[in-house]
Design a protein around this motif. Sequence first.
Motif, PDB file in Angstrom:
ATOM      1  N   ASP A  53       0.780  -1.457   0.469  1.00 28.62           N
ATOM      2  CA  ASP A  53       0.039   0.012   0.456  1.00 28.62           C
ATOM      3  C   ASP A  53       1.278   1.196  -0.213  1.00 28.62           C
ATOM      4  O   ASP A  53       0.765   2.385   0.009  1.00 28.62           O
ATOM      5  CB  ASP A  53      -0.926   0.120   1.083  1.00 28.62           C
ATOM      6  N   LEU A  54       2.333   1.554   0.488  1.00 26.17           N
ATOM      7  CA  LEU A  54       3.155   2.386  -0.107  1.00 26.17           C
ATOM      8  C   LEU A  54       2.855   2.363  -1.171  1.00 26.17           C
ATOM      9  O   LEU A  54       2.852   2.884  -2.708  1.00 26.17           O
ATOM     10  CB  LEU A  54       4.641   2.376   0.327  1.00 26.17           C
ATOM     11  N   PRO A  55       2.733   4.157  -1.679  1.00 26.57           N
ATOM     12  CA  PRO A  55       2.327   5.654  -2.308  1.00 26.57           C
ATOM     13  C   PRO A  55       3.766   4.851  -3.270  1.00 26.57           C
ATOM     14  O   PRO A  55       5.538   4.809  -2.698  1.00 26.57           O
ATOM     15  CB  PRO A  55       2.416   6.506  -2.117  1.00 26.57           C
ATOM     16  N   ARG A  56       3.911   4.818  -4.657  1.00 24.89           N
ATOM     17  CA  ARG A  56       5.169   4.518  -5.554  1.00 24.89           C
ATOM     18  C   ARG A  56       5.197   5.494  -6.349  1.00 24.89           C
ATOM     19  O   ARG A  56       3.794   4.973  -7.626  1.00 24.89           O
ATOM     20  CB  ARG A  56       4.531   3.391  -5.925  1.00 24.89           C
ATOM     21  N   PRO A  57       5.340   6.614  -7.201  1.00 22.15           N
ATOM     22  CA  PRO A  57       5.425   7.303  -8.151  1.00 22.15           C
ATOM     23  C   PRO A  57       5.867   6.421  -9.171  1.00 22.15           C
ATOM     24  O   PRO A  57       4.940   6.769 -10.686  1.00 22.15           O
ATOM     25  CB  PRO A  57       6.722   8.129  -7.638  1.00 22.15           C
ATOM     26  N   TYR A  58       6.108   5.592  -9.331  1.00 29.27           N
ATOM     27  CA  TYR A  58       6.079   4.516 -10.489  1.00 29.27           C
ATOM     28  C   TYR A  58       6.126   3.901 -10.628  1.00 29.27           C
ATOM     29  O   TYR A  58       6.821   2.484  -9.335  1.00 29.27           O
ATOM     30  CB  TYR A  58       7.687   5.044 -11.386  1.00 29.27           C
ATOM     31  N   ARG A  59       5.688   2.324 -11.060  1.00 32.94           N
ATOM     32  CA  ARG A  59       5.922   1.012 -10.598  1.00 32.94           C
ATOM     33  C   ARG A  59       6.260   0.433 -12.345  1.00 32.94           C
ATOM     34  O   ARG A  59       6.408   1.141 -13.097  1.00 32.94           O
ATOM     35  CB  ARG A  59       4.098   0.823 -11.089  1.00 32.94           C
ATOM     36  N   VAL A  60       7.053  -0.154 -12.282  1.00 31.17           N
ATOM     37  CA  VAL A  60       8.172  -1.047 -13.284  1.00 31.17           C
ATOM     38  C   VAL A  60       7.469  -1.473 -14.331  1.00 31.17           C
ATOM     39  O   VAL A  60       6.027  -2.495 -13.837  1.00 31.17           O
ATOM     40  CB  VAL A  60       8.543  -1.931 -12.795  1.00 31.17           C
ATOM     41  N   ILE A  61       7.123  -1.682 -15.487  1.00 30.00           N
ATOM     42  CA  ILE A  61       6.548  -1.833 -16.131  1.00 30.00           C
ATOM     43  C   ILE A  61       6.562  -3.321 -16.558  1.00 30.00           C
ATOM     44  O   ILE A  61       8.303  -3.795 -17.009  1.00 30.00           O
ATOM     45  CB  ILE A  61       7.268  -1.029 -17.991  1.00 30.00           C
ATOM     46  N   GLY A  62       5.138  -3.852 -17.190  1.00 29.77           N
ATOM     47  CA  GLY A  62       5.519  -6.091 -17.075  1.00 29.77           C
ATOM     48  C   GLY A  62       5.607  -6.184 -16.104  1.00 29.77           C
ATOM     49  O   GLY A  62       6.417  -7.037 -15.655  1.00 29.77           O
ATOM     50  N   TYR A  63       5.169  -5.991 -14.342  1.00 29.18           N
ATOM     51  CA  TYR A  63       5.766  -6.271 -13.239  1.00 29.18           C
ATOM     52  C   TYR A  63       4.937  -7.725 -13.299  1.00 29.18           C
ATOM     53  O   TYR A  63       3.568  -7.440 -13.788  1.00 29.18           O
ATOM     54  CB  TYR A  63       5.645  -6.023 -12.365  1.00 29.18           C
ATOM     55  N   PRO A  64       4.938  -9.031 -12.944  1.00 33.18           N
ATOM     56  CA  PRO A  64       6.469  -9.131 -12.400  1.00 33.18           C
ATOM     57  C   PRO A  64       7.355  -9.502 -13.578  1.00 33.18           C
ATOM     58  O   PRO A  64       8.547  -9.831 -13.206  1.00 33.18           O
ATOM     59  CB  PRO A  64       6.124 -10.311 -10.916  1.00 33.18           C
ATOM     60  N   VAL A  65       7.078  -9.886 -14.287  1.00 30.95           N
ATOM     61  CA  VAL A  65       7.894 -10.572 -15.904  1.00 30.95           C
ATOM     62  C   VAL A  65       8.900 -10.014 -15.612  1.00 30.95           C
ATOM     63  O   VAL A  65      10.101 -10.819 -15.491  1.00 30.95           O
ATOM     64  CB  VAL A  65       6.928 -10.412 -16.872  1.00 30.95           C
ATOM     65  N   LEU A  66       8.807  -8.432 -15.803  1.00 29.45           N
ATOM     66  CA  LEU A  66      10.001  -7.972 -16.418  1.00 29.45           C
ATOM     67  C   LEU A  66      11.070  -8.161 -14.834  1.00 29.45           C
ATOM     68  O   LEU A  66      12.527  -8.540 -15.414  1.00 29.45           O
ATOM     69  CB  LEU A  66      10.177  -6.266 -16.569  1.00 29.45           C
ATOM     70  N   PRO A  67      10.989  -7.566 -13.548  1.00 28.75           N
ATOM     71  CA  PRO A  67      11.728  -7.588 -12.892  1.00 28.75           C
ATOM     72  C   PRO A  67      12.424  -9.570 -12.696  1.00 28.75           C
ATOM     73  O   PRO A  67      13.539 -10.001 -12.725  1.00 28.75           O
ATOM     74  CB  PRO A  67      11.349  -7.721 -11.790  1.00 28.75           C
ATOM     75  N   VAL A  68      11.970 -10.738 -12.760  1.00 27.35           N
ATOM     76  CA  VAL A  68      11.761 -11.946 -12.554  1.00 27.35           C
ATOM     77  C   VAL A  68      12.975 -12.167 -13.935  1.00 27.35           C
ATOM     78  O   VAL A  68      14.030 -13.006 -13.696  1.00 27.35           O
ATOM     79  CB  VAL A  68      10.721 -12.972 -12.955  1.00 27.35           C
ATOM     80  N   VAL A  69      13.083 -11.743 -15.159  1.00 25.78           N
ATOM     81  CA  VAL A  69      14.127 -12.278 -16.173  1.00 25.78           C
ATOM     82  C   VAL A  69      15.509 -11.419 -15.396  1.00 25.78           C
ATOM     83  O   VAL A  69      16.170 -11.789 -16.001  1.00 25.78           O
ATOM     84  CB  VAL A  69      13.284 -11.135 -17.725  1.00 25.78           C
ATOM     85  N   PHE A  70      14.624  -9.817 -15.252  1.00 29.92           N
ATOM     86  CA  PHE A  70      16.185  -9.623 -14.395  1.00 29.92           C
ATOM     87  C   PHE A  70      17.275 -10.661 -14.473  1.00 29.92           C
ATOM     88  O   PHE A  70      18.179 -10.514 -14.021  1.00 29.92           O
ATOM     89  CB  PHE A  70      16.123  -8.249 -14.548  1.00 29.92           C
ATOM     90  N   CYS A  71      16.191 -10.430 -13.101  1.00 32.47           N
ATOM     91  CA  CYS A  71      16.866 -11.458 -11.610  1.00 32.47           C
ATOM     92  C   CYS A  71      18.183 -12.835 -12.202  1.00 32.47           C
ATOM     93  O   CYS A  71      18.998 -13.052 -12.241  1.00 32.47           O
ATOM     94  CB  CYS A  71      16.233 -11.625 -11.200  1.00 32.47           C
ATOM     95  N   LEU A  72      16.823 -13.567 -12.777  1.00 35.91           N
ATOM     96  CA  LEU A  72      17.177 -14.617 -13.748  1.00 35.91           C
ATOM     97  C   LEU A  72      18.429 -14.363 -14.369  1.00 35.91           C
ATOM     98  O   LEU A  72      19.676 -14.798 -15.014  1.00 35.91           O
ATOM     99  CB  LEU A  72      16.173 -15.620 -14.290  1.00 35.91           C
ATOM    100  N   PHE A  73      18.576 -13.145 -15.215  1.00 36.23           N
ATOM    101  CA  PHE A  73      19.406 -13.246 -16.316  1.00 36.23           C
ATOM    102  C   PHE A  73      21.226 -12.709 -15.540  1.00 36.23           C
ATOM    103  O   PHE A  73      21.968 -13.203 -15.444  1.00 36.23           O
ATOM    104  CB  PHE A  73      19.276 -11.628 -17.347  1.00 36.23           C
ATOM    105  N   CYS A  74      20.483 -11.783 -14.204  1.00 33.68           N
ATOM    106  CA  CYS A  74      21.808 -11.737 -13.250  1.00 33.68           C
ATOM    107  C   CYS A  74      22.386 -12.924 -13.072  1.00 33.68           C
ATOM    108  O   CYS A  74      23.732 -13.140 -12.784  1.00 33.68           O
ATOM    109  CB  CYS A  74      21.446 -10.493 -12.095  1.00 33.68           C
ATOM    110  N   LEU A  75      21.747 -13.691 -11.960  1.00 31.53           N
ATOM    111  CA  LEU A  75      21.953 -14.982 -11.362  1.00 31.53           C
ATOM    112  C   LEU A  75      22.815 -15.433 -12.505  1.00 31.53           C
ATOM    113  O   LEU A  75      23.990 -16.508 -12.023  1.00 31.53           O
ATOM    114  CB  LEU A  75      20.146 -15.904 -11.085  1.00 31.53           C
ATOM    115  N   THR A  76      22.199 -15.696 -13.678  1.00 29.17           N
ATOM    116  CA  THR A  76      23.021 -16.811 -15.112  1.00 29.17           C
ATOM    117  C   THR A  76      24.186 -16.008 -14.867  1.00 29.17           C
ATOM    118  O   THR A  76      25.312 -16.407 -15.452  1.00 29.17           O
ATOM    119  CB  THR A  76      22.115 -17.078 -16.244  1.00 29.17           C
ATOM    120  N   LEU A  77      24.837 -15.060 -15.022  1.00 22.04           N
ATOM    121  CA  LEU A  77      25.555 -14.229 -15.942  1.00 22.04           C
ATOM    122  C   LEU A  77      27.276 -14.166 -14.210  1.00 22.04           C
ATOM    123  O   LEU A  77      27.746 -14.707 -14.592  1.00 22.04           O
ATOM    124  CB  LEU A  77      25.433 -12.377 -15.980  1.00 22.04           C
TER     125      LEU A  77
END
Length: 453
Positions: free
Chosen positions: A394-418
């Motif tokens: 419920d905290l105010p978020r001036p910007y919400r990440v586009i494509g949530y939760p797919v975009l953060p999940v994909v980014f996390c997986l890439f970081c882990l792989t690298l």
Amino acid sequence: MKPVTKLARVLSLPSAIILVVSIMVGSGVFKKIAPMADALQSPGLILLCWLLAGLVSLAGALTNAEMAGMFPQSGGEYVYYQKVYNRFFAFLYGWSNFMVVRTASISALAYIFAQSLVGLLSLADETGFQTKGIASVLIIILSLVNYRGIRFAGGISWVLTCAILVTIIGLAVTGFSSPLGSFTNLSHNSAAFDAGAIDGMVLVKAMFIASLGAFWGYDGWNNIAFIGEEIKNPQRNLPLALGIGTLFVMGLYLLLNVMYTYVMPIEDLIALGKTPNRIAAVEVIRRVSGATGATLVSVLILCTTFNATNSTILTSARIYYAMARDGLFFRSVARIHPAYQSPSVSIVWQAVWSVALVWSGTFDQLTDMLVFASFIFYGATAFGVMLYRRSHPDLPRPYRVIGYPVLPVVFCLFCLTLVVITLIEQPREAFMGLGLIATGVPFYAFWHRQKPG
């Protein structure tokens, strides 16, 4: 006279975007295509690597922007990690930036500036002493510039970045208009590639190792969040600067790399990758414009590395200032200059260690080490966005990440792989980075005990 306790909030949205661009456009896009060509043997894979690295960096920037909009304070991820994880993890992030990530970035950029200057002036430097000496002097001079405050240093970035962008577009036009180039070069692979020497898992590993070079070119997109307290209307302008700046640089990098492969066949790029102290961008323009064009590119690289070094010094010093303000770094580092309203002591400490790193290793060792360490924390930020969504929905978020939760999940997986592949394929650089991060543990124990209450 009342002591100054706050940093000056003076940067507009255009200034913030310029800073994002100036930090990212350093040396990587001019230098890294040659070793990437040697690893991948295919212009199509090189361009794919730059595109994927750009998209991953953009995904990271858009994910990071959610936290940046919520907590626009000096220190960037250092502040987020205290909210999402704990003080210890936040400290390790700040310490790793001081020990390797941001200071090594400053060192590497200054080193390439010095290397380009030595080459431009045709100085004999077989031992590398002159190159390291010039890099050290550059760090000291630009640290003094930033000591004078963000208005002065930011103004330099404005002028240099605009001039650099005009010059880069001019170079791209020059390359594409040359009769020596051909679009057939973009689809022409090396004989070794066509013979099947690179396939399957070998290709996957080569792509990830080559991506370290591309990510070095994109490195620094998150630095703007370090100066959240000095940006006007940061809840709006920080996310916009992150997204717009990263997207613009991705387009610029793809344009330049298409031009390189248009002018120079893959075999020639591979040969450059095996030849030390030759920069691909210089040789590409030398082919179409002769010595005058090559000199112009050398001067351009001097300007971009000078500018990126300046901007990285400007933003990174705010991390250690924020740590010191929380009692997790040397107390004097929290001091703000009464006249310039800059974290002056933090800038001095950063300069001292950056100069020490210049003398510790080669450019490629430094950049591979910092890319590896950076992606550990990039992944932690994206994972933290998801954790914080669940724990504080419920905290105010001036910007919400586009494509949530797919975009953060994909980014996390890439970081882990690298990170995993780097540990396997480049263990020396990876463990050096981890070792430098681990040196912060006894310091944390000391400062944590010193904190009252």
